[in-house]
Design a protein around this motif. Sequence first.
Motif, PDB file in Angstrom:
ATOM      1  N   LEU A   1       0.844  -1.197   0.000  1.00 59.61           N
ATOM      2  CA  LEU A   1       0.000   0.000   0.000  1.00 59.61           C
ATOM      3  C   LEU A   1       0.884   1.253   0.000  1.00 59.61           C
ATOM      4  O   LEU A   1       1.975   1.247   0.581  1.00 59.61           O
ATOM      5  CB  LEU A   1      -0.898   0.024   1.240  1.00 59.61           C
ATOM      6  N   PRO A   2       0.427   2.329  -0.642  1.00 54.25           N
ATOM      7  CA  PRO A   2       1.210   3.571  -0.621  1.00 54.25           C
ATOM      8  C   PRO A   2       1.364   4.089   0.810  1.00 54.25           C
ATOM      9  O   PRO A   2       0.368   4.180   1.555  1.00 54.25           O
ATOM     10  CB  PRO A   2       0.373   4.544  -1.464  1.00 54.25           C
ATOM     11  N   ILE A   3       2.584   4.395   1.215  1.00 53.36           N
ATOM     12  CA  ILE A   3       2.841   4.848   2.586  1.00 53.36           C
ATOM     13  C   ILE A   3       2.009   6.082   2.913  1.00 53.36           C
ATOM     14  O   ILE A   3       1.417   6.187   3.996  1.00 53.36           O
ATOM     15  CB  ILE A   3       4.345   5.151   2.768  1.00 53.36           C
ATOM     16  N   LYS A   4       1.957   7.035   1.984  1.00 53.87           N
ATOM     17  CA  LYS A   4       1.205   8.268   2.229  1.00 53.87           C
ATOM     18  C   LYS A   4      -0.269   7.968   2.487  1.00 53.87           C
ATOM     19  O   LYS A   4      -0.879   8.549   3.395  1.00 53.87           O
ATOM     20  CB  LYS A   4       1.353   9.217   1.039  1.00 53.87           C
ATOM     21  N   LYS A   5      -0.828   7.038   1.708  1.00 50.46           N
ATOM     22  CA  LYS A   5      -2.249   6.703   1.857  1.00 50.46           C
ATOM     23  C   LYS A   5      -2.509   6.050   3.218  1.00 50.46           C
ATOM     24  O   LYS A   5      -3.515   6.328   3.884  1.00 50.46           O
ATOM     25  CB  LYS A   5      -2.672   5.751   0.725  1.00 50.46           C
ATOM     26  N   VAL A   6      -1.587   5.176   3.628  1.00 53.63           N
ATOM     27  CA  VAL A   6      -1.739   4.492   4.919  1.00 53.63           C
ATOM     28  C   VAL A   6      -1.743   5.518   6.052  1.00 53.63           C
ATOM     29  O   VAL A   6      -2.613   5.507   6.929  1.00 53.63           O
ATOM     30  CB  VAL A   6      -0.602   3.476   5.122  1.00 53.63           C
ATOM     31  N   ARG A   7      -0.770   6.424   6.017  1.00 58.22           N
ATOM     32  CA  ARG A   7      -0.641   7.389   7.114  1.00 58.22           C
ATOM     33  C   ARG A   7      -1.762   8.426   7.089  1.00 58.22           C
ATOM     34  O   ARG A   7      -2.183   8.906   8.144  1.00 58.22           O
ATOM     35  CB  ARG A   7       0.729   8.065   7.040  1.00 58.22           C
ATOM     36  N   GLU A   8      -2.232   8.778   5.890  1.00 61.22           N
ATOM     37  CA  GLU A   8      -3.360   9.715   5.809  1.00 61.22           C
ATOM     38  C   GLU A   8      -4.634   9.122   6.414  1.00 61.22           C
ATOM     39  O   GLU A   8      -5.491   9.854   6.913  1.00 61.22           O
ATOM     40  CB  GLU A   8      -3.621  10.099   4.349  1.00 61.22           C
ATOM     41  N   SER A   9      -4.749   7.816   6.376  1.00 58.09           N
ATOM     42  CA  SER A   9      -5.971   7.160   6.855  1.00 58.09           C
ATOM     43  C   SER A   9      -5.936   6.906   8.360  1.00 58.09           C
ATOM     44  O   SER A   9      -6.904   6.402   8.931  1.00 58.09           O
ATOM     45  CB  SER A   9      -6.163   5.833   6.127  1.00 58.09           C
ATOM     46  N   ILE A  10      -4.813   7.249   8.995  1.00 54.80           N
ATOM     47  CA  ILE A  10      -4.664   6.979  10.428  1.00 54.80           C
ATOM     48  C   ILE A  10      -4.571   8.287  11.208  1.00 54.80           C
ATOM     49  O   ILE A  10      -3.826   9.202  10.845  1.00 54.80           O
ATOM     50  CB  ILE A  10      -3.401   6.119  10.698  1.00 54.80           C
TER      51      ILE A  10
END
Length: 588
Positions: A409-418
């Motif tokens: 998964l894209p790191i940015k997407k993971v962190r944006e969702s948390i």
Amino acid sequence: MIFGKAVNKYYLKYAHLFIFGLIALVIVDYVQLEIPILTGQLIDGLDQGTMDKSGILDLVKLIGIYVSMIIVGRFLWRMFIFGASRRVDYGIRNEMFEHCENLSNSFYSENKVGGLMAHFTNDVESVRRAIGPGMIMLVDALFLGGLAFYHMFNLDVTMTLFAGIPLIIIAILGAYMGRKMRNKFKEAQKAFEDLSDFTNENLSGINVVKAFVKEETEINEFLKINTRAKRKNISYVKSQTLLQMSIRAITGIIYVIILGYGGYLVHSTAGTTEEFTVGYLTTFILLFGSLLWPMRALAMIINVRSRGKGSLQRIERILDEVPDVFDSEDVINVEEINGKLEFRNLSFKYPDGSEDALSNISFKVNIGDTVGILGRTGSGKTSLVDLLLRLYNINENQLFIDGIDIMKLPIKKVRESIGYVPQDGFLFSDSISNNISFGLEKKKDYFNDIQEAAKLSDVHDNITEFSEEYETIIGERGVTLSGGQRQRLSIARALIKDPAILILDDSVSAVDTKTEETILNNLNKVRKGKTTLIIAHRISTIKDADKIIIVDEGKVIDVGTHSELLKRCTFYLDMVERQKLEDEVEVD
């Protein structure tokens, strides 16, 4: 002037500024050496009576024009070359900061922030000086020195050879001293880095120092580090001074020789066909005076270049650091993350660790679940959060979000969702509103959202008591706030994102039970249908969770509801009984 992969691109980027500046510098040097020649002609004309009043005025006017050209030229080369070096300074500092922002946690576990600050200040400044003033001194020394030698050679070969002696000595001395000075400067910069790190760390923990009455101890420790930095700097300055004074002594001796030999030539050639006139001697002395600057500039070039090269190597060491956490080549782009989690036989060891922090972890979290994670200090609870935030790499097919391997998964997407609320609740030295809205794009006015998030985290009433309310500037790391206020602001910062996954890492430990209950009730209302992970030490914080995961020594001991764990998990039951006893003691 220095070269390296960190600066070469800036030479190309600002080549037009450097070229215009160097052209102005060369013109100034050329015109500057015309003045000694005109001065010699003026003296000979007056001495021999061959120049009338009109000729004198014409010569003076020409010298005045040359002086004006020099003034304008010096302004231009300063504007172009110094301006370009400042742009390089700006670019390198931006590049370093951007690179540091993308480096992984493992880098910061090995490099202290206080020490890194020395790279952003002293090292960048040394590189700038080597590029700007260093370039000017180098071109000045080569062109002005070469042209001065040419004119001097035309006047008298023997005296010019005398004048050339210092350059040979300086070249040998410079080659030897330059290497020593570069090493000494790197040692001095390392000492400054240690000093900066100690100061930063000590002042950040000033409350602890005062609480343990360790002011005198820390002052003495600072004196030791400062003394070491002073010794390293003095050692460097001694070498620098030795080089400069050696060059001045050599050039001074040669100056006296030229004056004596030139006087002898004026006397011995008087009345001959190859007469060496007073005007020639004056011109030669003025030319040699112009040559003194390039000679002395060589010492400065060696000094500036040694410092710049040493600093550039330190900067490149940072820029050469490769982030070890990044998107894989087969990354799967997703529109949104819903919050379904699965740990599947996950084991993990920190990069600098010798043993597994987590071992064979397996559990699932469904979308909309509120999950409590309970365990003793050092049991591995925060390690689970580190992996969810993709702060470290793990083996593939061990951690899944929405059924997709987190490593794909894209790191940015993971962190944006948390939405993450860490244990220490780090806050920036900024306004309360900016701290709460930190995770949002600053494209519109979020004040209503900020207020709503503050109310949900039960900190709104505290904020309104401040004189500036939401625009109140809090101190560094939020030192002007209480521990509970810092935690609640951190919770508000996470809630305003309305993330698919909310993680509270022991984030209500500093608030009283009533405030904790208010916050948890608010979370139950606004987090329906969204995943929430609550890491806690207090049973009261997580007893109403959909499921509770018990972690000890890096392993999952049991998973279940509060009532289920009370029946079958002795570890959980023991924690419940202990906390009941603690509560009874507090009441008594």
